[in-house]
Design a protein around this motif. Sequence first.
Motif, PDB file in Angstrom:
ATOM      1  N   ASP A 179       8.869 -20.050  30.839  1.00 22.29           N
ATOM      2  CA  ASP A 179      10.005 -21.042  31.478  1.00 22.29           C
ATOM      3  C   ASP A 179      11.322 -20.581  31.437  1.00 22.29           C
ATOM      4  O   ASP A 179      12.124 -20.369  32.382  1.00 22.29           O
ATOM      5  N   PHE A 180      11.617 -19.968  30.201  1.00 23.36           N
ATOM      6  CA  PHE A 180      12.765 -19.314  29.781  1.00 23.36           C
ATOM      7  C   PHE A 180      13.075 -18.176  30.632  1.00 23.36           C
ATOM      8  O   PHE A 180      14.280 -17.868  30.682  1.00 23.36           O
ATOM      9  N   CYS A 181      12.131 -17.537  31.354  1.00 22.98           N
ATOM     10  CA  CYS A 181      12.208 -16.286  31.914  1.00 22.98           C
ATOM     11  C   CYS A 181      12.966 -16.383  33.438  1.00 22.98           C
ATOM     12  O   CYS A 181      13.218 -15.557  33.922  1.00 22.98           O
ATOM     13  N   ASN A 182      12.867 -17.692  33.838  1.00 20.51           N
ATOM     14  CA  ASN A 182      13.268 -17.964  35.256  1.00 20.51           C
ATOM     15  C   ASN A 182      12.764 -17.181  35.959  1.00 20.51           C
ATOM     16  O   ASN A 182      13.267 -16.279  36.958  1.00 20.51           O
ATOM     17  N   ILE A 183      11.587 -17.335  36.150  1.00 21.03           N
ATOM     18  CA  ILE A 183      10.707 -16.334  37.077  1.00 21.03           C
ATOM     19  C   ILE A 183      10.758 -16.658  38.603  1.00 21.03           C
ATOM     20  O   ILE A 183      10.844 -17.795  39.009  1.00 21.03           O
ATOM     21  N   GLN A 184      11.000 -15.521  39.109  1.00 19.61           N
ATOM     22  CA  GLN A 184      11.076 -15.573  40.760  1.00 19.61           C
ATOM     23  C   GLN A 184       9.912 -15.089  41.129  1.00 19.61           C
ATOM     24  O   GLN A 184       9.203 -14.309  40.496  1.00 19.61           O
ATOM     25  N   GLU A 185       9.438 -15.600  42.385  1.00 20.66           N
ATOM     26  CA  GLU A 185       8.120 -15.142  42.972  1.00 20.66           C
ATOM     27  C   GLU A 185       8.022 -13.564  42.903  1.00 20.66           C
ATOM     28  O   GLU A 185       8.902 -12.853  43.340  1.00 20.66           O
ATOM     29  N   GLY A 186       6.931 -13.003  42.425  1.00 23.11           N
ATOM     30  CA  GLY A 186       6.743 -11.525  42.137  1.00 23.11           C
ATOM     31  C   GLY A 186       7.219 -10.903  41.099  1.00 23.11           C
ATOM     32  O   GLY A 186       6.944  -9.649  40.857  1.00 23.11           O
ATOM     33  N   ASP A 187       7.973 -11.499  40.208  1.00 25.97           N
ATOM     34  CA  ASP A 187       8.718 -10.741  39.105  1.00 25.97           C
ATOM     35  C   ASP A 187       7.705 -10.170  38.128  1.00 25.97           C
ATOM     36  O   ASP A 187       6.362 -10.741  37.992  1.00 25.97           O
ATOM     37  N   THR A 188       7.991  -9.165  37.522  1.00 26.78           N
ATOM     38  CA  THR A 188       7.218  -8.391  36.413  1.00 26.78           C
ATOM     39  C   THR A 188       7.846  -8.923  35.048  1.00 26.78           C
ATOM     40  O   THR A 188       8.838  -8.644  34.885  1.00 26.78           O
ATOM     41  N   ILE A 189       6.844  -9.631  34.359  1.00 28.05           N
ATOM     42  CA  ILE A 189       7.102 -10.185  32.949  1.00 28.05           C
ATOM     43  C   ILE A 189       6.370  -9.296  31.923  1.00 28.05           C
ATOM     44  O   ILE A 189       5.329  -8.917  32.077  1.00 28.05           O
ATOM     45  N   ALA A 190       6.968  -8.661  30.816  1.00 27.48           N
ATOM     46  CA  ALA A 190       6.309  -8.156  29.741  1.00 27.48           C
ATOM     47  C   ALA A 190       6.077  -9.305  28.539  1.00 27.48           C
ATOM     48  O   ALA A 190       7.094 -10.034  27.933  1.00 27.48           O
ATOM     49  N   VAL A 191       5.019  -9.367  27.867  1.00 29.08           N
ATOM     50  CA  VAL A 191       4.653 -10.030  26.979  1.00 29.08           C
ATOM     51  C   VAL A 191       4.405  -9.303  25.456  1.00 29.08           C
ATOM     52  O   VAL A 191       3.276  -8.639  25.587  1.00 29.08           O
ATOM     53  N   GLY A 253      13.002  -1.524  34.622  1.00 33.24           N
ATOM     54  CA  GLY A 253      12.646  -2.252  33.418  1.00 33.24           C
ATOM     55  C   GLY A 253      11.876  -3.545  33.877  1.00 33.24           C
ATOM     56  O   GLY A 253      12.162  -3.820  35.167  1.00 33.24           O
ATOM     57  N   VAL A 254      11.541  -4.169  33.159  1.00 33.38           N
ATOM     58  CA  VAL A 254      10.997  -5.460  33.640  1.00 33.38           C
ATOM     59  C   VAL A 254      11.933  -6.715  33.966  1.00 33.38           C
ATOM     60  O   VAL A 254      13.055  -6.540  33.289  1.00 33.38           O
ATOM     61  N   ASP A 255      11.601  -7.705  34.413  1.00 31.81           N
ATOM     62  CA  ASP A 255      12.521  -8.643  34.934  1.00 31.81           C
ATOM     63  C   ASP A 255      12.903  -9.603  33.550  1.00 31.81           C
ATOM     64  O   ASP A 255      13.917 -10.116  33.596  1.00 31.81           O
ATOM     65  N   ALA A 256      11.820  -9.733  32.869  1.00 29.47           N
ATOM     66  CA  ALA A 256      12.094 -10.472  31.669  1.00 29.47           C
ATOM     67  C   ALA A 256      10.955 -10.009  30.914  1.00 29.47           C
ATOM     68  O   ALA A 256       9.897  -9.652  30.949  1.00 29.47           O
ATOM     69  N   SER A 257      11.306 -10.329  29.541  1.00 25.90           N
ATOM     70  CA  SER A 257      10.482  -9.957  28.233  1.00 25.90           C
ATOM     71  C   SER A 257      10.270 -11.136  27.279  1.00 25.90           C
ATOM     72  O   SER A 257      11.279 -11.776  27.191  1.00 25.90           O
ATOM     73  N   ILE A 258       9.120 -11.186  26.842  1.00 29.83           N
ATOM     74  CA  ILE A 258       8.727 -12.149  25.970  1.00 29.83           C
ATOM     75  C   ILE A 258       8.550 -11.751  24.576  1.00 29.83           C
ATOM     76  O   ILE A 258       7.647 -10.999  24.590  1.00 29.83           O
ATOM     77  N   ASP A 259       9.108 -12.101  23.490  1.00 23.41           N
ATOM     78  CA  ASP A 259       8.720 -11.763  22.223  1.00 23.41           C
ATOM     79  C   ASP A 259       7.942 -12.896  21.511  1.00 23.41           C
ATOM     80  O   ASP A 259       8.438 -13.921  21.204  1.00 23.41           O
ATOM     81  N   ILE A 296      14.385  -5.747  24.187  1.00 19.96           N
ATOM     82  CA  ILE A 296      15.836  -5.626  24.728  1.00 19.96           C
ATOM     83  C   ILE A 296      15.926  -4.132  25.575  1.00 19.96           C
ATOM     84  O   ILE A 296      16.219  -4.373  26.681  1.00 19.96           O
ATOM     85  N   HIS A 297      15.496  -3.191  25.233  1.00 20.89           N
ATOM     86  CA  HIS A 297      15.459  -2.019  25.933  1.00 20.89           C
ATOM     87  C   HIS A 297      14.758  -1.723  26.810  1.00 20.89           C
ATOM     88  O   HIS A 297      14.974  -0.952  27.918  1.00 20.89           O
ATOM     89  N   CYS A 298      13.502  -2.513  26.994  1.00 23.40           N
ATOM     90  CA  CYS A 298      12.593  -2.555  28.231  1.00 23.40           C
ATOM     91  C   CYS A 298      12.976  -3.507  29.316  1.00 23.40           C
ATOM     92  O   CYS A 298      12.308  -3.409  30.387  1.00 23.40           O
ATOM     93  N   THR A 299      13.957  -4.417  28.924  1.00 20.55           N
ATOM     94  CA  THR A 299      14.385  -5.451  30.131  1.00 20.55           C
ATOM     95  C   THR A 299      15.444  -4.859  30.822  1.00 20.55           C
ATOM     96  O   THR A 299      16.389  -4.119  30.489  1.00 20.55           O
ATOM     97  N   ARG A 300      15.258  -5.197  32.229  1.00 25.59           N
ATOM     98  CA  ARG A 300      16.237  -4.384  33.181  1.00 25.59           C
ATOM     99  C   ARG A 300      17.533  -5.109  33.073  1.00 25.59           C
ATOM    100  O   ARG A 300      17.619  -6.105  32.288  1.00 25.59           O
ATOM    101  N   ASN A 301      18.778  -4.486  33.536  1.00 24.34           N
ATOM    102  CA  ASN A 301      19.893  -5.000  33.550  1.00 24.34           C
ATOM    103  C   ASN A 301      19.700  -6.533  34.209  1.00 24.34           C
ATOM    104  O   ASN A 301      19.201  -6.935  35.232  1.00 24.34           O
ATOM    105  N   PHE A 302      20.929  -7.301  33.650  1.00 28.75           N
ATOM    106  CA  PHE A 302      20.870  -8.755  33.890  1.00 28.75           C
ATOM    107  C   PHE A 302      19.472  -9.586  33.829  1.00 28.75           C
ATOM    108  O   PHE A 302      19.122 -10.458  34.440  1.00 28.75           O
ATOM    109  N   GLY A 303      18.693  -8.942  32.918  1.00 32.52           N
ATOM    110  CA  GLY A 303      17.456  -9.539  32.846  1.00 32.52           C
ATOM    111  C   GLY A 303      17.381 -10.581  31.627  1.00 32.52           C
ATOM    112  O   GLY A 303      18.326 -10.878  31.222  1.00 32.52           O
ATOM    113  N   THR A 304      16.204 -11.084  31.244  1.00 31.61           N
ATOM    114  CA  THR A 304      16.134 -12.374  30.140  1.00 31.61           C
ATOM    115  C   THR A 304      15.192 -11.676  29.333  1.00 31.61           C
ATOM    116  O   THR A 304      13.962 -11.104  29.368  1.00 31.61           O
TER     117      THR A 304
END
Length: 389
Positions: A179-191, A253-259, A296-304
Motif C-alpha cells: 500500500d505504501f508503494c502507491n502502486i499504479q496499474e502495471g508497476d514493477t515492484i521489488a521485494v 529501476g523499479v517503481d517501488a522497493s519493499i525492504d 535505494i539504489h535500485c528504485t527509479r527516480n521519484f520512486g518509493t
Amino acid sequence: MKALTWHGKSDIRCESVPDPTIEDAGDVVIKVTACAICGSDLHIYDGVIPGMESGDILGHETMGEVVETGSGVSKLKVGDRVVVPFTISCGECFFCQRGFYSGCERSNPNKDLAAKAWGHSPAGLFGYSHLLGGFAGGQAEYLRVPYADVGPIKVPSHLTDEQVLFLSDIFPTGYMAADFCNIQEGDTIAVWGCGPVGQMAIKSAFMLGAGRVIAIDTVPERKAIAAESGAIVLDFMDEDIFERIQELTGGRGVDASIDAVGSEAHGTGSFDAVIDRVKQATFMGTDRPHVLRQAIHCTRNFGTVSIVGVYGGFLDKIPMGSAINRGLTFRMAQTPVQRYLPILLQRIEEGQIDPSFIITHRASLEEGPELYKTFRDKQDGCVKVVLKP
C-alpha cells in the motif's frame, strides 16, 4: 498455563507460568487456539532487541476464544472467536483517532524508556520487550488483551484459524508495505526478503495492481513460494541484484522497493555488508542495513522505498545523497493493524487470498523452542510456524 518464555540469547523455554487475569475494566482474556512465530521474534531469539527480561512471555501473532471480559468491555462477549492485532491501541488518543494505531500515546506504560531511545514512544506491543510495554505475549495457552473494544476483531465461523491468524500481523504488514508503494496499474515492484511478510507483500502488490513483482532471496523454499505467486525471483547469492534489476527495467529501476528484511540483512561479501558485520560484532553499530542501501539504489527516480523490516537503532552509510537527488519517497511504520483489518478480512472472505499458503510447520507449544531454532536456521524447509496450544 504453559507459555514460551525468553531467558537470554537462543534460550527459549516452554514452562509453566501464572494464568493471566483481568487487570482493567477494558481487558479480556482469551484461550489461545493458534499462534505463530514471527520473523521479528527471531530478533529477540538472536538477542538484538533491548529491554527483554528473563521469563518474558513471547509472541504477538495470536487468536483464540474469549473466556473472560472486564466490566467495561462492550463489543466482545465470552465465546467470541477473535484475532488479536500485535499493536495495542487505546482508540481515543490523537494518533488512534487518525487511524495511526501503532503510534498510540497511551498503551505503552514504559513510554519514557522508548522515548529515550527513539525520541517518542510508539504503541505497546505484545511480547516484544519492556521498551514496548513489557506485555505478556500470545505464545501461550491464555492471553490478556488490553483495550479489547479497540483491538481484537471477531471472525466468522466458516473461516479456519489458519485462514485468519495472520490478520494479527504479517498479512496487514505485507499489505501495508505494498500500500505504501502507491502502486499504479502495471508497476514493477521489488521485494527484498521472501519470508512471511515478504510473501504477503508479493501477494498484496499483485492484488493492488502491480504488473511485475521482483522477489529477492536465496532460500530455496522461499523462492519457490514467491515463484508460485507469480514473482520474478532473483537469488542474491547467484547474481548482482542491481545489474539484474537494471536489465529487467530497461535501466530505469523499479517503481517501488519493499525492504522486508530489516536489521539482520545478509550481504554477499560486498564491502558494506562486511563492515556492517564487523561493527555489529564489536558493538559499534546496531543494525545491518545492506538491503536498504540496495533498495535505494535500485528504485527509479521519484520512486518509493517502503520499509517494513524491523530496525532497532542507528543505521550507517545510508545513501541519502542518492535518495535526495533522485526524489525518492520513504514510507515506513510499525503496522497500524486495526486500520487494515476490515478490508483484509473481506479479501479473505471473498477468496482473493488464503494467507495459510505460507504455513510450513504446525506444532505444539512444547515443540516451540526447537522450532525457533529451526526457523532461525532455515532448516527443514521452514518458512512459517503455527503453534496450537
